[in-house]
Design a protein around this motif. Sequence first.
Motif, PDB file in Angstrom:
ATOM      1  N   ASP A 182      42.090  36.637  26.969  1.00  0.00           N
ATOM      2  CA  ASP A 182      41.325  36.746  28.213  1.00  0.00           C
ATOM      3  C   ASP A 182      40.874  35.352  28.611  1.00  0.00           C
ATOM      4  OD1 ASP A 182      41.526  39.472  28.469  1.00  0.00           O
ATOM      5  OD2 ASP A 182      39.504  39.907  27.786  1.00  0.00           O
TER       6      ASP A 182
ATOM      7  N   GLY B 180      40.452  32.019  34.345  1.00  0.00           N
ATOM      8  CA  GLY B 180      41.391  31.584  35.372  1.00  0.00           C
ATOM      9  C   GLY B 180      42.521  30.785  34.768  1.00  0.00           C
ATOM     10  N   PRO B 181      43.527  30.456  35.577  1.00  0.00           N
ATOM     11  CA  PRO B 181      44.682  29.714  35.066  1.00  0.00           C
ATOM     12  C   PRO B 181      44.330  28.372  34.439  1.00  0.00           C
ATOM     13  CG  PRO B 181      45.160  30.642  37.217  1.00  0.00           C
ATOM     14  CD  PRO B 181      43.699  30.867  36.976  1.00  0.00           C
TER      15      PRO B 181
ATOM     16  N   PHE C  73      50.581  34.986  32.597  1.00  0.00           N
ATOM     17  CA  PHE C  73      49.240  35.502  32.868  1.00  0.00           C
ATOM     18  C   PHE C  73      49.226  36.327  34.139  1.00  0.00           C
ATOM     19  CE2 PHE C  73      49.509  31.160  34.382  1.00  0.00           C
ATOM     20  CZ  PHE C  73      49.018  31.207  35.665  1.00  0.00           C
ATOM     21  N   THR C  74      48.196  37.145  34.238  1.00  0.00           N
ATOM     22  CA  THR C  74      48.068  38.039  35.375  1.00  0.00           C
ATOM     23  C   THR C  74      46.586  38.304  35.650  1.00  0.00           C
ATOM     24  OG1 THR C  74      48.747  40.192  36.248  1.00  0.00           O
ATOM     25  CG2 THR C  74      48.167  40.106  33.921  1.00  0.00           C
ATOM     26  N   LYS C  75      46.306  38.708  36.867  1.00  0.00           N
ATOM     27  CA  LYS C  75      44.960  39.126  37.233  1.00  0.00           C
ATOM     28  C   LYS C  75      45.075  40.472  37.938  1.00  0.00           C
ATOM     29  CE  LYS C  75      40.771  37.861  39.631  1.00  0.00           C
ATOM     30  NZ  LYS C  75      40.074  36.893  40.454  1.00  0.00           N
TER      31      LYS C  75
ATOM     32  N   ASP D  53      36.973  39.058  37.472  1.00  0.00           N
ATOM     33  CA  ASP D  53      37.283  37.635  37.365  1.00  0.00           C
ATOM     34  C   ASP D  53      38.022  37.270  36.087  1.00  0.00           C
ATOM     35  OD1 ASP D  53      36.153  37.064  39.804  1.00  0.00           O
ATOM     36  OD2 ASP D  53      34.168  36.740  38.963  1.00  0.00           O
ATOM     37  N   THR D  54      38.418  38.269  35.324  1.00  0.00           N
ATOM     38  CA  THR D  54      39.113  38.004  34.069  1.00  0.00           C
ATOM     39  C   THR D  54      40.622  37.997  34.287  1.00  0.00           C
ATOM     40  OG1 THR D  54      37.350  39.057  32.819  1.00  0.00           O
ATOM     41  CG2 THR D  54      39.452  38.784  31.696  1.00  0.00           C
ATOM     42  N   TRP D  55      41.252  36.998  33.758  1.00  0.00           N
ATOM     43  CA  TRP D  55      42.707  36.910  33.732  1.00  0.00           C
ATOM     44  C   TRP D  55      43.175  37.296  32.335  1.00  0.00           C
ATOM     45  CZ3 TRP D  55      46.038  34.677  37.572  1.00  0.00           C
ATOM     46  CH2 TRP D  55      45.373  34.297  38.736  1.00  0.00           C
ATOM     47  N   GLN D  56      44.214  38.093  32.247  1.00  0.00           N
ATOM     48  CA  GLN D  56      44.826  38.405  30.960  1.00  0.00           C
ATOM     49  C   GLN D  56      46.078  37.552  30.822  1.00  0.00           C
ATOM     50  OE1 GLN D  56      43.714  41.339  32.847  1.00  0.00           O
ATOM     51  NE2 GLN D  56      41.903  41.066  31.613  1.00  0.00           N
TER      52      GLN D  56
END
Length: 82
Positions: A49, A52-53, A77-79, A4-7
């Motif tokens: 980190d 979400g957006p 950003f990306t997931k 569930d982490t977005w970078q």
Amino acid sequence: MANDTWQAWVWVKWKPGTPANAWESWKTNPVIKGAWSTLGEWDCCLWVDATGPDALEEFVWKTIRKNEWVESTNTNFTKKWW
């Protein structure tokens, strides 16, 4: 279990006359995983980190852009899928 982490990479443009220590308040922020000084269009890149957006945008506006020396930002950003 899904990740569930977005970078994200937040690119920062400093205002003219910004002191060398303008980023110091971010140094202990656990959301920021790394910071780089860059050359070219942007002056700094932050690896972040987020959950979400929406959380990322809130972080950028309430933490990064709150810094009086930040002129502008650009966020990518990306997931991870797998």
